[in-house]
Design a protein around this motif. Structure first.
Motif: not given
Length: 394
Positions: A99, A124-125
């Motif tokens: 992240c 991913k985030w």
């Protein structure tokens, strides 16, 4: 709380960030052009945005460079820079970040971590927060730099090469964020007008030190602000926008100038990373008829609002000095393309389109972070101001 931001949310973030960024963080026009290109690509997905969990490999991710030198910035260039930077971090440091978090609030630098999460890489985030609640000229003026166990190194920079094999990347190792800033500026100059930068890694090795060392919730704040500004047919008043800002952030706001005119712009690029300048704002489009004159001193971001008639500063960083226009209904930055609707570079005169200036009190955690005030004081001395800060309500 977890959010899933789609293209409309990205646009709201750019709109809100262009106001809250204190004149920096990248160009509003560049950011909106990038989002037009994202729409044209057919993307219709979403990016997960949430609070940091204190257990996931994370890094601060940004685009570093002069906003005016990066006028050709495109979606493809940002995606290549972000992918190249993330890949270089994994190759040179061994730990793939899962992240990322914005370094600051700004039209470009609030957007690039979200774009990184769209790429073919380990991200991913995105963390719902940033390091300052505004844009800042240099890395030391962030909450991250005051954390004893959160080192700015290793720091990775990479260019936007189309061929991954031709990517130029550098790993920097230095004791302080100020040292990293100095070294990174030289790398950006060598790479061209901008580069991706990834630093302040938060891993098991430092007990995931990013936790409690960032301003939480700021991405959602600017998204909601942008939604508020975009949700009406005509522009909001300066007072309405200031009130919404205060409600969303919990930080005191003031309408320092309402419907003035940019009558003079002095701006130059210092190396590859800072645009340094002075913006003059008068109460009439023709400064010869002016009764009220203000000067805004900036280094990419606005640092001082000075009232000529009083001979004194009105707002001083780390508090924010933010642009808004009741005519266009948006905030903007000091980049030349953002200033163009309000000041004609060819004639050196106001276009007759009014602008306002909103002051926002710096977040308590930010202004009290170790070294932040001293770092801003050093910047202010560089532009000729050696006075103290203006103490506002806590």
């Amino acid at each position: 709380m977890t959010f899933h931001y789609g293209l409309d949310d990205f646009r709201h973030i750019v709109t809100g960030a262009a106001l809250m960024a204190s004149g920096g963080g990248g160009s509003y026009h560049d950011a909106m052009r990038v989002l037009d290109q994202l729409q044209e690509s057919g993307w219709s997905g979403s990016v997960e945005v949430k609070d940091y969990d204190g257990a996931t490999e994370a890094c601060v991710l940004a685009m570093m460079g002069s906003p005016d030198a990066a006028e050709d910035l495109s979606l493809a260039a940002i995606q290549r820079s972000m992918n190249n930077t993330v890949d270089a971090f994994q190759a040179l440091c061994g730990t793939p970040p899962v992240c990322v978090i914005p370094v600051e609030i700004g039209p470009i630098n609030s957007l690039v971590p979200l774009i990184a999460a769209l790429g073919d890489n380990s991200v991913k985030w995105v963390i719902n927060g940033d390091g300052s609640g505004r844009a800042v000229p240099e890395l030391p003026q962030t909450l991250y730099s005051g954390a004893a166990n959160l080192s700015a190194s290793p720091c990775i920079l990479a260019d936007s090469a189309e061929d991954a094999a031709a990517t130029r990347s550098v790993r920097l190792q230095a004791t302080t964020a100020a040292d990293v800033e100095s070294l990174a500026g030289s790398v950006v100059a060598a790479f061209g007008s901008y580069a991706g930068i990834m630093l302040w890694p938060s891993t098991a090795a430092n007990d995931f030190a990013l936790a409690n060392h960032y301003l939480p919730g700021t991405l959602e704040q600017v998204r909601r602000l942008g939604d508020y500004m975009d949700s009406v047919d005509g522009p909001r008043t300066t007072a309405e926008v200031a009130a919404e800002l205060e409600s969303l952030t919990g930080r005191d706001t003031t309408c320092a100038i309402t419907n003035g005119y940019i009558t003079e712009v002095t701006q130059s690029t210092n190396g590859a990373s800072l645009d340094v300048g002075i913006i003059r704002v008068d109460d009439t489009p023709d400064p010869r008829n002016s009764r009220l004159t203000h000067y805004i001193y900036n280094m990419n971001e606005n640092l001082i609002l000075y009232a000529a008639q009083d001979g004194a500063p009105v707002i001083i960083a780390p508090d924010s000095i933010c642009y808004y226009s009741e005519h266009t209904g948006r905030g903007f930055s000091n980049a030349f393309d953002d200033l163009a609707p309000y000041h004609d570079r060819q004639t050196g005169k106001s276009t007759g389109v009014p602008i306002s200036v909103i002051g926002i009190r710096a977040a308590k955690a930010f202004r009290e972070a170790a070294g932040v005030r001293d770092s801003f004081a050093g910047l202010l001395r560089r532009i000729g101001y050696a006075g103290g800060s203006i103490n506002g309500p806590e």
